[in-house]
Design an enzyme around this catalytic site. Sequence first.
Site, PDB file in Angstrom:
ATOM      1  N   PRO A 159      -1.183  14.320  -3.914  1.00  0.00           N
ATOM      2  CG  PRO A 159      -1.271  13.542  -6.100  1.00  0.00           C
ATOM      3  CD  PRO A 159      -0.326  13.778  -4.975  1.00  0.00           C
ATOM      4  CG  ASN A 160      -6.742  13.702  -5.477  1.00  0.00           C
ATOM      5  OD1 ASN A 160      -7.333  14.741  -5.738  1.00  0.00           O
ATOM      6  ND2 ASN A 160      -6.203  12.940  -6.421  1.00  0.00           N
ATOM      7  CG  ASN A 212       0.406   8.740   0.977  1.00  0.00           C
ATOM      8  OD1 ASN A 212       0.572   8.358  -0.189  1.00  0.00           O
ATOM      9  ND2 ASN A 212      -0.689   8.455   1.660  1.00  0.00           N
ATOM     10  NE  ARG A 235      -6.789   0.805  -3.568  1.00  0.00           N
ATOM     11  CZ  ARG A 235      -6.829   2.143  -3.595  1.00  0.00           C
ATOM     12  NH1 ARG A 235      -5.912   2.831  -2.944  1.00  0.00           N
ATOM     13  NH2 ARG A 235      -7.769   2.764  -4.267  1.00  0.00           N
ATOM     14  CG  HIS A 274       1.243   3.898  -0.248  1.00  0.00           C
ATOM     15  ND1 HIS A 274       0.993   4.928  -1.114  1.00  0.00           N
ATOM     16  CD2 HIS A 274       2.475   3.443  -0.545  1.00  0.00           C
ATOM     17  CE1 HIS A 274       2.034   5.097  -1.908  1.00  0.00           C
ATOM     18  NE2 HIS A 274       2.954   4.207  -1.581  1.00  0.00           N
ATOM     19  CD  GLU A 301       6.371   4.223  -1.784  1.00  0.00           C
ATOM     20  OE1 GLU A 301       7.534   3.848  -2.063  1.00  0.00           O
ATOM     21  OE2 GLU A 301       5.379   3.875  -2.440  1.00  0.00           O
ATOM     22  NE  ARG A 344      -8.657  10.087  -2.865  1.00  0.00           N
ATOM     23  CZ  ARG A 344      -7.395   9.737  -2.972  1.00  0.00           C
ATOM     24  NH1 ARG A 344      -6.526  10.047  -2.033  1.00  0.00           N
ATOM     25  NH2 ARG A 344      -6.974   9.095  -4.023  1.00  0.00           N
ATOM     26  CB  ALA A 355      -2.244   9.668  -7.946  1.00  0.00           C
ATOM     27  CE1 TYR A 393      -6.365   5.607  -0.464  1.00  0.00           C
ATOM     28  CE2 TYR A 393      -8.294   6.618  -1.459  1.00  0.00           C
ATOM     29  CZ  TYR A 393      -7.087   5.970  -1.585  1.00  0.00           C
ATOM     30  OH  TYR A 393      -6.586   5.661  -2.830  1.00  0.00           O
TER      31      TYR A 393
HETATM   32  C1  DQA Z   1      -2.450   6.090  -1.598  1.00  0.00           C
HETATM   33  C2  DQA Z   1      -2.538   4.988  -2.654  1.00  0.00           C
HETATM   34  C3  DQA Z   1      -2.446   5.570  -4.054  1.00  0.00           C
HETATM   35  O1  DQA Z   1      -2.541   4.536  -5.022  1.00  0.00           O
HETATM   36  C4  DQA Z   1      -3.579   6.553  -4.294  1.00  0.00           C
HETATM   37  O2  DQA Z   1      -3.439   7.149  -5.563  1.00  0.00           O
HETATM   38  C5  DQA Z   1      -3.685   7.565  -3.221  1.00  0.00           C
HETATM   39  C6  DQA Z   1      -3.463   7.185  -1.830  1.00  0.00           C
HETATM   40  C7  DQA Z   1      -2.660   5.553  -0.167  1.00  0.00           C
HETATM   41  O3  DQA Z   1      -2.314   6.256   0.775  1.00  0.00           O
HETATM   42  O4  DQA Z   1      -3.200   4.454   0.010  1.00  0.00           O
HETATM   43  O5  DQA Z   1      -4.056   8.712  -3.481  1.00  0.00           O
HETATM   44  O6  DQA Z   1      -1.143   6.645  -1.642  1.00  0.00           O
END
Ligand code: DQA
Length: 143
Positions: free
Chosen positions: A10-11, A72, A105, A98, A96, A18, A75, A23
């Site tokens: 998501p997002n 990835n 964080r 990120h 996985e 964003r 959230a 990011y």
């Molecule tokens: C994320 C880290 C997550 O905590 C966050 O909710 C994201 C992006 C990252 O790629 O750093 O949406 O997965």
Amino acid sequence: MIKILVVHGPNLDLLGKRETDIYGDETIDIINDEIGKAAKTDRIDIECYQSNHEGDIVDKINQTDASGILINPAAYTHTSVAIHDALKARKLPSVEVHLSNIHAREEFRHKSLIAPVVTGQVSGFGKNSYLLGFKALLDLIKG
Ligand code: DQA
């Protein structure tokens, strides 16, 4: 031909707009293109998938015919028992990734429900997290 499924949670469709201080400026299309280039060199087939919906991500993991998964979970990393269970059930090699270093964080980001059911995690290298994860996954699949 080896196929790898790339899942963006998501997002991540908002990448490039964003919280760019966290990011980066690159969009999801740029990231997918770069993975695509790496895949082409190795003659690997990739399927890139983004969803803001947990159940859709579960369906994708359950139904994929890929040999490995680069994910990835965004959230959902910190909340999703359903994605944890799907990855555990499929038992595919998986990495996985990120963009940000989740361990540096907010405290709620330190815990990943996904980490115990993937082969490994790459966190904190921006776009390179995906590229490093892709390479590691490929080596795993090739054996
Ligand atoms: C994320 C880290 C997550 O905590 C966050 O909710 C994201 C992006 C990252 O790629 O750093 O949406 O997965």
